[in-house]
Write a protein that holds these residues in place. Structure first.
Motif, PDB file in Angstrom:
ATOM      1  N   THR A 124       0.860  -1.189   0.000  1.00 57.42           N
ATOM      2  CA  THR A 124       0.000   0.000   0.000  1.00 57.42           C
ATOM      3  C   THR A 124       0.893   1.235   0.000  1.00 57.42           C
ATOM      4  O   THR A 124       2.006   1.195   0.526  1.00 57.42           O
ATOM      5  CB  THR A 124      -0.918   0.044   1.237  1.00 57.42           C
ATOM      6  N   ARG A 181      -7.204   1.138   5.216  1.00 58.43           N
ATOM      7  CA  ARG A 181      -6.340   0.078   4.670  1.00 58.43           C
ATOM      8  C   ARG A 181      -6.814  -1.315   5.107  1.00 58.43           C
ATOM      9  O   ARG A 181      -6.894  -2.235   4.294  1.00 58.43           O
ATOM     10  CB  ARG A 181      -4.900   0.298   5.136  1.00 58.43           C
ATOM     11  N   HIS A 217      -8.360  -4.083   2.401  1.00 60.06           N
ATOM     12  CA  HIS A 217      -7.631  -5.357   2.259  1.00 60.06           C
ATOM     13  C   HIS A 217      -8.060  -6.351   3.332  1.00 60.06           C
ATOM     14  O   HIS A 217      -7.248  -7.144   3.816  1.00 60.06           O
ATOM     15  CB  HIS A 217      -6.128  -5.095   2.332  1.00 60.06           C
TER      16      HIS A 217
END
Length: 457
Positions: A167, A177, A181
């Motif tokens: 990332t 994040r 994910h």
């Protein structure tokens, strides 16, 4: 059907393998660098090995992380012909293998003469010392690691340059994040549960693609097993997702280094109460905790190579990057090498913040615990607590840490405390392996040297 976590004895190990009708199981040991070396073993061989052990070529203690043979160790080498070393299987370490349905993993450790230099055996000797002193040790390790959108082939094709982080940008503790994910995060947490190294906390750290995982507390030997397994199988899981995870201490000069912090506490065997907690004292620090802390502080420069075992480790130990540079301590102070965490009978502890992610968990824990026990034995007292930013303060010269791996190896070799705690055989062997590591580095020409000297000098 028997659960892997219920396996305690050799008979249990046979039973679970028979119930699952496995033709093979996986067995493995950890070498000096904390690298897992193992193989699939047939059922019949495994059953016989449960009783009498098996043999593993002792080259695993005679080569480095790139399988290059040491030329400066006495335990093994061309002069011995690289014979087999005896190995004992540890039934109670039985694990499910994540994403290998029904398959089992058993840890092992070197025995007989090889046990003197075995990392797991070294930790166990320190734990036996703690037990003799009337203590049970508990630990929890936490790791920062960088993830990349790369494969083992692509990083080599790129020459380890211009790698793409998993990332982008700096985004610590990001809910965005870990939600975007989420599938990967859930895989990590599921793997940790299945393989019995449960994660207490998992989050992004500050830096592109960097994560931090805090493993749950356990008895110290089990905690070391769990940390070593986490590092290995986190890399496995990443690669199975076409990603790469690195536990290098520092992979780029532009980003923070990666730590391997150790939380430690002692409990009295006699009454199972905390040996560190005394609410009548300042910060609830008992006399035992003060002595323990003082031992860790005093021996830190001598044992540094067990916490910072690579050339790369020392690129992290610079001011201002959340890594300590002197053997200092403070209360809830993350700029010091040792952080006292006041709490309760359950939570009073010391965080050994010096360690980097590249350290062998068994050896780092052996050093952190052994130094504390040394302090208790010798009734040491710590230097005054550091308050405020430790980086901006002057500290006693004897608290300065070695700046290179070579210097750290020399300090270890000359340490009477290390020889008493870990044995002469371990100290001589491990120090020699660190000297080799430094020499291997010196043989190579860096990009920095070419850029600086090629044309101008």
């Amino acid at each position: 059907m028997m659960n892997a976590r219920d396996v305690k004895t050799a008979d249990d190990a046979r039973r679970i393998v028979e119930e699952r009708n496995l033709s093979h199981v996986k067995v493995a040991v950890f070498d000096s660098d904390g690298i897992m070396r193992g193989k699939y073993m047939s059922r019949s061989k495994f059953f016989s090995s449960l009783e009498s052990g098996f043999a593993f070529c002792d080259v695993i203690m005679g080569w480095d992380s790139k399988d290059q043979l040491y030329d400066n160790v006495t335990y093994t080498g061309w002069h011995t012909g690289y014979p087999d070393a005896p190995v004992r299987i540890l039934p109670h370490t039985c694990r499910e293998l994540y994403d290998e349905e029904g398959q089992l993993l058993f840890l092992a450790e070197l025995s007989d003469q090889a046990e003197k230099i075995c990392p797991r055996g070294t930790l166990r000797r320190v734990l036996e010392k703690a037990s003799q002193m009337g203590f049970d040790a508990y630990a929890a390790l936490e790791y920062e690691f960088f993830m990349f959108d790369e494969t083992p082939d692509s990083i080599r094709e790129k020459g380890y340059r211009n790698l793409k982080p998993f990332t982008p940008g700096f985004f610590g503790y990001s809910v965005i994040r870990n939600s975007v994910h989420a599938e990967l995060y859930h895989q990590i947490m599921e793997m940790a549960e299945v393989m019995d190294f449960p994660i207490e906390g998992l989050h992004t750290e500050t830096g592109p693609g960097v994560l931090e995982a805090a493993l749950a507390v356990d008895a110290a030997e089990a905690a070391a097993d769990k940390a070593a397994l986490f590092k290995t199988f986190m890399k496995v899981l990443a690669q199975r997702n076409d990603l790469m995870a690195t536990f290098m201490a520092k992979w780029s000069p532009n980003y923070p280094g990666q730590s391997g912090h150790i939380h430690l506490s002692l409990r009295n065997k006699a009454d199972n109460k905390s040996a560190f907690y005394d609410p009548s004292q300042t910060h609830s620090m008992s006399k035992i905790q003060r002595h323990f802390l003082a031992g860790q502080q005093r021996l830190m420069p001598e044992l540094l190579s067990m916490f910072a075992p690579t050339v790369n480790s020392y690129t992290r130990l610079i001011p201002g990057f959340w890594a300590p540079t002197d053997a200092t301590w403070g209360v809830e102070n993350r700029t010091t090498a040792l952080r006292v965490i006041p709490g309760s009978d359950k939570s009073q502890r010391v965080e050994y913040r010096l360690g980097s992610a590249d350290a062998n968990p068994y050896l780092a824990l052996a050093a952190a615990l052994g130094a504390g026990l040394w302090g208790i034995e010798h009734e040491m007292e710590p230097d005054p607590e550091v308050k405020g930013n430790s980086y901006e303060q002057q500290h006693a010269p004897e608290l300065a840490l070695p700046r290179t791996l070579w210097d750290s190896a020399q300090r270890l070799k000359s340490s009477e405390a290390a020889r008493s705690l870990f044995g002469n055989d371990f100290v001589e062997h491990f120090a020699a392996t660190r000297e080799w590591e430094e020499r291997e580095f010196r043989r190579h020409i860096t990009d920095w040297e070419l850029d600086r000297y090629f044309e101008i000098i």
